[in-house]
Design an enzyme around this catalytic site. Structure first.
Site, PDB file in Angstrom:
ATOM      1  N   PRO A  91       0.841  -1.208   0.086  1.00  0.00           N
ATOM      2  CA  PRO A  91       0.162   0.068  -0.008  1.00  0.00           C
ATOM      3  C   PRO A  91       0.795   1.424   0.047  1.00  0.00           C
ATOM      4  CG  PRO A  91      -0.143  -1.196   2.054  1.00  0.00           C
ATOM      5  CD  PRO A  91       0.391  -2.041   1.252  1.00  0.00           C
ATOM      6  N   ASN A  92       0.097   2.301  -0.650  1.00  0.00           N
ATOM      7  CA  ASN A  92       0.749   3.638  -0.888  1.00  0.00           C
ATOM      8  C   ASN A  92       2.283   3.770  -1.598  1.00  0.00           C
ATOM      9  OD1 ASN A  92      -1.328   4.857   0.527  1.00  0.00           O
ATOM     10  ND2 ASN A  92      -0.438   3.941   2.290  1.00  0.00           N
ATOM     11  N   ARG A 123       4.800  11.050  -2.594  1.00  0.00           N
ATOM     12  CA  ARG A 123       4.632  11.228  -1.313  1.00  0.00           C
ATOM     13  C   ARG A 123       6.080  11.287  -0.543  1.00  0.00           C
ATOM     14  NH1 ARG A 123       4.089   4.966   1.113  1.00  0.00           N
ATOM     15  NH2 ARG A 123       4.017   6.498   3.028  1.00  0.00           N
ATOM     16  N   TYR A 167      10.991   9.079   1.274  1.00  0.00           N
ATOM     17  CA  TYR A 167      11.072   8.192   0.239  1.00  0.00           C
ATOM     18  C   TYR A 167      11.670   8.560  -1.152  1.00  0.00           C
ATOM     19  CZ  TYR A 167       7.841   5.724   3.274  1.00  0.00           C
ATOM     20  OH  TYR A 167       7.074   5.344   4.262  1.00  0.00           O
ATOM     21  N   ASN A 219       8.140  -5.411  -0.146  1.00  0.00           N
ATOM     22  CA  ASN A 219       7.977  -4.222   0.302  1.00  0.00           C
ATOM     23  C   ASN A 219       6.352  -4.027   0.666  1.00  0.00           C
ATOM     24  OD1 ASN A 219       7.664  -2.039   1.924  1.00  0.00           O
ATOM     25  ND2 ASN A 219       9.183  -0.758   0.423  1.00  0.00           N
ATOM     26  N   ALA A 278       2.956  -0.864   5.227  1.00  0.00           N
ATOM     27  CA  ALA A 278       2.323  -0.773   6.362  1.00  0.00           C
ATOM     28  C   ALA A 278       1.830  -2.209   6.855  1.00  0.00           C
ATOM     29  CB  ALA A 278       1.080   0.168   6.716  1.00  0.00           C
ATOM     30  N   HIS A 318       3.707  -4.384   9.218  1.00  0.00           N
ATOM     31  CA  HIS A 318       3.703  -4.301  10.874  1.00  0.00           C
ATOM     32  C   HIS A 318       2.288  -4.875  11.457  1.00  0.00           C
ATOM     33  CE1 HIS A 318       7.042  -1.581   9.882  1.00  0.00           C
ATOM     34  NE2 HIS A 318       6.064  -0.721   9.224  1.00  0.00           N
ATOM     35  N   ASP A 370       1.905 -15.685   6.863  1.00  0.00           N
ATOM     36  CA  ASP A 370       1.452 -16.942   6.518  1.00  0.00           C
ATOM     37  C   ASP A 370       1.771 -17.292   5.091  1.00  0.00           C
ATOM     38  OD1 ASP A 370       0.977 -17.121   9.181  1.00  0.00           O
ATOM     39  OD2 ASP A 370      -1.520 -17.320   9.228  1.00  0.00           O
ATOM     40  N   GLU A 399      12.344  -9.469   2.585  1.00  0.00           N
ATOM     41  CA  GLU A 399      11.625  -8.187   2.887  1.00  0.00           C
ATOM     42  C   GLU A 399      12.471  -7.002   2.876  1.00  0.00           C
ATOM     43  OE1 GLU A 399      10.058  -6.145   7.266  1.00  0.00           O
ATOM     44  OE2 GLU A 399       9.936  -8.361   6.980  1.00  0.00           O
ATOM     45  N   HIS A 455      12.695  -2.280   2.956  1.00  0.00           N
ATOM     46  CA  HIS A 455      12.045  -1.169   3.214  1.00  0.00           C
ATOM     47  C   HIS A 455      12.962   0.093   2.596  1.00  0.00           C
ATOM     48  CE1 HIS A 455       9.109  -3.003   5.601  1.00  0.00           C
ATOM     49  NE2 HIS A 455      10.220  -3.788   6.233  1.00  0.00           N
ATOM     50  N   ARG A 503      12.100   5.220  12.896  1.00  0.00           N
ATOM     51  CA  ARG A 503      10.593   6.112  12.574  1.00  0.00           C
ATOM     52  C   ARG A 503       9.749   5.966  13.836  1.00  0.00           C
ATOM     53  NH1 ARG A 503       8.675   5.218   6.519  1.00  0.00           N
ATOM     54  NH2 ARG A 503       7.029   6.974   7.575  1.00  0.00           N
TER      55      ARG A 503
END
Length: 139
Positions: free
Chosen positions: A9-10, A17, A22, A71, A74, A77, A84, A95, A97, A104
């Site tokens: 998302p985002n 943004r 970023y 990535n 959100a 978290h 799963d 993973e 970021h 943060r």
């Protein structure tokens, strides 16, 4: 070799943004550079703001690709379901970021996905993706 990058998302708003976190580059621009750098590898890209769609993509490719770079934004978290799905597939998952999540907000310090992933790369900007690809290439 086939590698799938999955953004959550985002992340479709990269380059627009929160540029102080970023950066100014869209993911599509970065992806073009990444594909040129690794021209002998197939790098596919998928982005969704929907948790279930990310899970479906993991199920779809998780037994046939050589590596996945995720990535989850959100969802990193919050999503036991994505964790799963990663645990259920054979393809190694890294993973990533863009920002250093540990510098943060407190809630960003915990990853629900990390235990199901081969490793975590964070804080190197867009280069986090390249580092993950390099790891997958090295096998």
């Amino acid at each position: 070799m086939k590698i799938q990058i999955i953004n959550g998302p985002n992340l479709n708003l990269l380059g627009v943004r929160e540029k102080s976190i970023y950066g100014n580059t869209s993911f599509e621009s970065y992806l073009e550079e990444l594909r040129k750098r690794y021209a002998n590898i197939t790098i596919n890209y998928y982005q969704s703001n929907v948790e279930g769609e990310i899970i479906n993509k993991l199920h779809e490719i998780g037994f046939e690709y050589d590596g996945i770079v995720i990535n989850a934004g959100a969802y990193t978290h919050t999503s036991i379901a994505i964790a799963d799905a990663i645990a259920a597939i054979n393809t190694p998952v890294i993973e990533v970021h863009i920002s250093n999540v540990h510098k943060r907000e407190e809630f960003r310090h915990t990853s629900m996905l990390a235990a199901s992933c081969r490793g975590v790369i964070a804080g190197f900007g867009m280069d986090s993706y390249r580092l993950a690809v390099e790891y997958l290439i090295a096998g």
